[in-house]
Design a protein around this motif. Structure first.
Motif, PDB file in Angstrom:
ATOM      1  N   ARG A   1     -21.245  49.505 -29.220  1.00 10.85           N
ATOM      2  CA  ARG A   1     -20.570  48.218 -29.121  1.00 10.85           C
ATOM      3  C   ARG A   1     -20.511  47.610 -30.513  1.00 10.85           C
ATOM      4  NH1 ARG A   1     -23.212  44.238 -26.606  1.00 10.85           N
ATOM      5  NH2 ARG A   1     -21.439  43.416 -25.446  1.00 10.85           N
ATOM      6  N   VAL A   2     -19.452  46.875 -30.788  1.00  5.08           N
ATOM      7  CA  VAL A   2     -19.346  46.215 -32.085  1.00  5.08           C
ATOM      8  C   VAL A   2     -18.736  44.837 -31.901  1.00  5.08           C
ATOM      9  CG1 VAL A   2     -17.146  47.380 -32.566  1.00  5.08           C
ATOM     10  CG2 VAL A   2     -18.429  46.374 -34.453  1.00  5.08           C
TER      11      VAL A   2
ATOM     12  N   ALA B   1     -12.443  37.599 -44.587  1.00  3.99           N
ATOM     13  CA  ALA B   1     -13.309  38.760 -44.416  1.00  3.99           C
ATOM     14  C   ALA B   1     -13.293  39.224 -42.969  1.00  3.99           C
ATOM     15  CB  ALA B   1     -14.737  38.432 -44.830  1.00  3.99           C
ATOM     16  N   VAL B   2     -13.522  40.525 -42.790  1.00  2.34           N
ATOM     17  CA  VAL B   2     -13.744  41.098 -41.472  1.00  2.34           C
ATOM     18  C   VAL B   2     -15.156  41.670 -41.472  1.00  2.34           C
ATOM     19  CG1 VAL B   2     -12.592  43.264 -42.167  1.00  2.34           C
ATOM     20  CG2 VAL B   2     -12.952  42.752 -39.733  1.00  2.34           C
ATOM     21  N   VAL B   3     -15.940  41.304 -40.465  1.00  6.67           N
ATOM     22  CA  VAL B   3     -17.349  41.673 -40.374  1.00  6.67           C
ATOM     23  C   VAL B   3     -17.559  42.482 -39.103  1.00  6.67           C
ATOM     24  CG1 VAL B   3     -19.723  40.810 -40.438  1.00  6.67           C
ATOM     25  CG2 VAL B   3     -17.875  39.447 -41.440  1.00  6.67           C
ATOM     26  N   THR B   4     -18.360  43.545 -39.191  1.00  8.14           N
ATOM     27  CA  THR B   4     -18.731  44.299 -37.998  1.00  8.14           C
ATOM     28  C   THR B   4     -20.238  44.214 -37.795  1.00  8.14           C
ATOM     29  OG1 THR B   4     -18.919  46.392 -39.227  1.00  8.14           O
ATOM     30  CG2 THR B   4     -16.789  45.882 -38.207  1.00  8.14           C
TER      31      THR B   4
ATOM     32  N   ALA C   1     -19.377  43.826 -44.141  1.00 10.57           N
ATOM     33  CA  ALA C   1     -18.205  42.968 -44.274  1.00 10.57           C
ATOM     34  C   ALA C   1     -17.271  43.520 -45.340  1.00 10.57           C
ATOM     35  CB  ALA C   1     -18.618  41.542 -44.630  1.00 10.57           C
ATOM     36  N   ASP C   2     -15.983  43.295 -45.123  1.00 14.83           N
ATOM     37  CA  ASP C   2     -14.955  43.726 -46.070  1.00 14.83           C
ATOM     38  C   ASP C   2     -13.979  42.594 -46.311  1.00 14.83           C
ATOM     39  OD1 ASP C   2     -15.203  46.880 -46.409  1.00 14.83           O
ATOM     40  OD2 ASP C   2     -15.682  46.384 -44.337  1.00 14.83           O
TER      41      ASP C   2
END
Length: 233
Positions: A16-17, A187-190, A118-119
């Motif tokens: 799961r993310v 930003a996109v964080v997983t 994060a990206d």
């Protein structure tokens, strides 16, 4: 932009993310007093809770050790990001100092025992996927750019966009080209789990920290076996 975890679910059905998007992010180079105090407390709590010689006995850590073995990683130098951070904290070395948003998510990582990365959303190309590597992808390791590219091994789990691998060995090492920098505004964080990490609580806490300490506007959603594909933006 979309993200999918479909390619790895047959092998890792419990995966799961939580995927968090941040806008209007301010990347301060310093932690500031509030975050510094929170991190000091988080490090102390981890040192009190966990035996540094038995991290493998923690269910959330053993999840990742098992998963790494399942895609062929047997060497102990390759550990999940959360295990490396937790080991540093419980052995008294402390969490690394990068910048405020990164230091904040590293705190949440050891608090909730979830790998987090994060990206910079403006340096990501096309759709995102957790998938198995072909072995021909582009990967430029963060902090080692002068050494050139280091492509993944065929069959390892990677996190990738349409043109490059963003993170090798699932959550082990980040590409240099999309890291959070002083110029990052989106930003996109997983936040990841294989069964024993409460990523909902982690995402909610990180959202609040980034809002309070980095001025961000945040939203998040969960990808899992029942909903493996998400529309992001």
């Amino acid at each position: 932009m979309k993200i999918t975890i479909s390619p790895i679910l047959d092998t890792f059905p419990a995966y799961r993310v939580a995927v968090l998007l941040a806008e209007d992010l301010t990347v301060a180079p310093d932690r500031g007093d509030t975050l510094d105090a929170l991190i000091a407390q988080g490090e102390a709590d981890a040192a009190e809770r966990f035996d540094p010689e038995d991290l493998g006995g923690i269910p959330a850590i053993s999840d990742w050790r098992r998963a790494y073995r399942d895609f062929g990683i047997k060497q102990t130098k390759y550990r999940s990001s959360v295990e490396r951070l937790l080991r540093s904290a419980v052995k008294g070395r402390g969490l690394p100092r990068i910048n405020r948003p990164v230091d904040a998510y590293n705190l949440i990582s050891i608090r909730h025992l979830a790998p987090i990365g994060a990206d910079d959303l403006d340096r990501v190309d096309g759709d995102l996927a957790f998938r198995f590597a072909a072995g021909t992808e582009s990967f430029l390791p963060l902090g080692k750019e002068d050494q050139g590219e280091d492509p993944p091994k065929p069959g390892e789990v990677v996190y990738a966009d349409a043109t490059k691998v963003l993170c090798r060995r699932w959550n082990w090492y980040q590409d240099a080209r999309s890291c959070i920098s002083p110029q990052t505004r989106r930003a996109v964080v997983t936040l990841q789990s294989l069964g024993h990490a409460d990523i909902e609580a982690a995402a909610e806490e990180l959202s609040q920290l980034w809002q309070d300490l980095c001025g961000a506007r945040t939203t998040w959603q969960i990808a899992d076996a029942t909903r493996p594909d998400l529309d992001l933006c």
